[in-house]
Design a protein around this motif. Structure first.
Motif, PDB file in Angstrom:
ATOM      1  N   UNK A 184      35.906 -59.012  92.868  1.00  0.00           N
ATOM      2  CA  UNK A 184      36.258 -60.320  93.028  1.00  0.00           C
ATOM      3  C   UNK A 184      37.854 -60.350  93.712  1.00  0.00           C
ATOM      4  N   UNK A 185      38.575 -59.693  92.640  1.00  0.00           N
ATOM      5  CA  UNK A 185      40.010 -59.448  92.778  1.00  0.00           C
ATOM      6  C   UNK A 185      40.338 -58.621  94.145  1.00  0.00           C
ATOM      7  N   UNK A 186      39.529 -57.597  94.288  1.00  0.00           N
ATOM      8  CA  UNK A 186      39.757 -56.752  95.341  1.00  0.00           C
ATOM      9  C   UNK A 186      39.365 -57.297  96.690  1.00  0.00           C
ATOM     10  N   UNK A 187      38.253 -58.250  96.624  1.00  0.00           N
ATOM     11  CA  UNK A 187      38.181 -58.883  97.903  1.00  0.00           C
ATOM     12  C   UNK A 187      39.261 -59.798  98.296  1.00  0.00           C
ATOM     13  N   UNK A 188      39.829 -60.614  97.135  1.00  0.00           N
ATOM     14  CA  UNK A 188      40.957 -61.473  97.539  1.00  0.00           C
ATOM     15  C   UNK A 188      42.155 -60.753  98.112  1.00  0.00           C
ATOM     16  N   UNK A 189      42.195 -59.541  97.549  1.00  0.00           N
ATOM     17  CA  UNK A 189      43.400 -58.748  98.245  1.00  0.00           C
ATOM     18  C   UNK A 189      43.236 -58.208  99.563  1.00  0.00           C
ATOM     19  N   UNK A 190      41.851 -57.958  99.804  1.00  0.00           N
ATOM     20  CA  UNK A 190      41.355 -57.667 101.261  1.00  0.00           C
ATOM     21  C   UNK A 190      41.707 -58.961 102.241  1.00  0.00           C
ATOM     22  N   UNK A 191      41.201 -59.940 101.711  1.00  0.00           N
ATOM     23  CA  UNK A 191      41.418 -61.192 102.432  1.00  0.00           C
ATOM     24  C   UNK A 191      42.955 -61.400 102.718  1.00  0.00           C
TER      25      UNK A 191
ATOM     26  N   UNK B  86      43.804 -50.790 105.208  1.00  0.00           N
ATOM     27  CA  UNK B  86      42.745 -51.670 105.168  1.00  0.00           C
ATOM     28  C   UNK B  86      41.341 -51.153 105.366  1.00  0.00           C
ATOM     29  N   UNK B  87      41.366 -50.009 106.105  1.00  0.00           N
ATOM     30  CA  UNK B  87      40.115 -49.171 106.443  1.00  0.00           C
ATOM     31  C   UNK B  87      39.507 -48.445 105.000  1.00  0.00           C
ATOM     32  N   UNK B  88      40.615 -47.865 104.510  1.00  0.00           N
ATOM     33  CA  UNK B  88      40.226 -47.390 103.030  1.00  0.00           C
ATOM     34  C   UNK B  88      39.773 -48.503 102.030  1.00  0.00           C
ATOM     35  N   UNK B  89      40.546 -49.540 101.833  1.00  0.00           N
ATOM     36  CA  UNK B  89      40.167 -50.588 100.965  1.00  0.00           C
ATOM     37  C   UNK B  89      38.611 -51.047 101.244  1.00  0.00           C
TER      38      UNK B  89
END
Length: 110
Positions: A90-97, A2-5
């Motif tokens: 946006x897709x990266x943000x959703x994955x982070x969520x 998660x830190x890298x993401x």
């Protein structure tokens, strides 16, 4: 992971906020920059939490900031006169969520 993401997400978000600023959309640029980079700042801060509760609290703040960031990105996508965010953002943000929700849930159980 998660830190890298979240770090990668910030690196992708910052140029978009600069594009907003260059288009004269200063308020949106500032709001998006603050909420979007706050996700990573809180995740990074959680890594040196003083307790499990502190760890969960920092990640909950990161999760809330991710919701705000999603709101600003969706507004930019919907407004005709605004630069459009990259779909990967946006897709990266959703994955982070999803990852944040999973970590928070697991941490509460353990």
């Amino acid at each position: 992971m998660i830190v890298e993401k979240v770090f990668k997400f910030s690196l992708e978000l910052i140029p978009f906020t600069e594009a907003l600023r260059n288009a004269g959309k200063y308020e949106m640029s500032v709001q998006l920059f603050k909420s979007g980079t706050s996700i990573g700042a809180n995740v990074f801060e959680s890594q040196s939490a003083e307790s499990k509760q502190d760890f969960i609290h920092k990640l909950k703040i990161a999760s809330k900031e991710s919701e705000e960031t999603k709101y600003w990105l969706k507004l930019c996508a919907a407004l005709k006169a605004y630069p459009k965010p990259n779909k990967d953002l946006l897709s990266e943000l959703i994955e982070i969520q999803k990852i944040l929700a999973s970590i928070i849930s697991t941490s509460k159980r353990n």
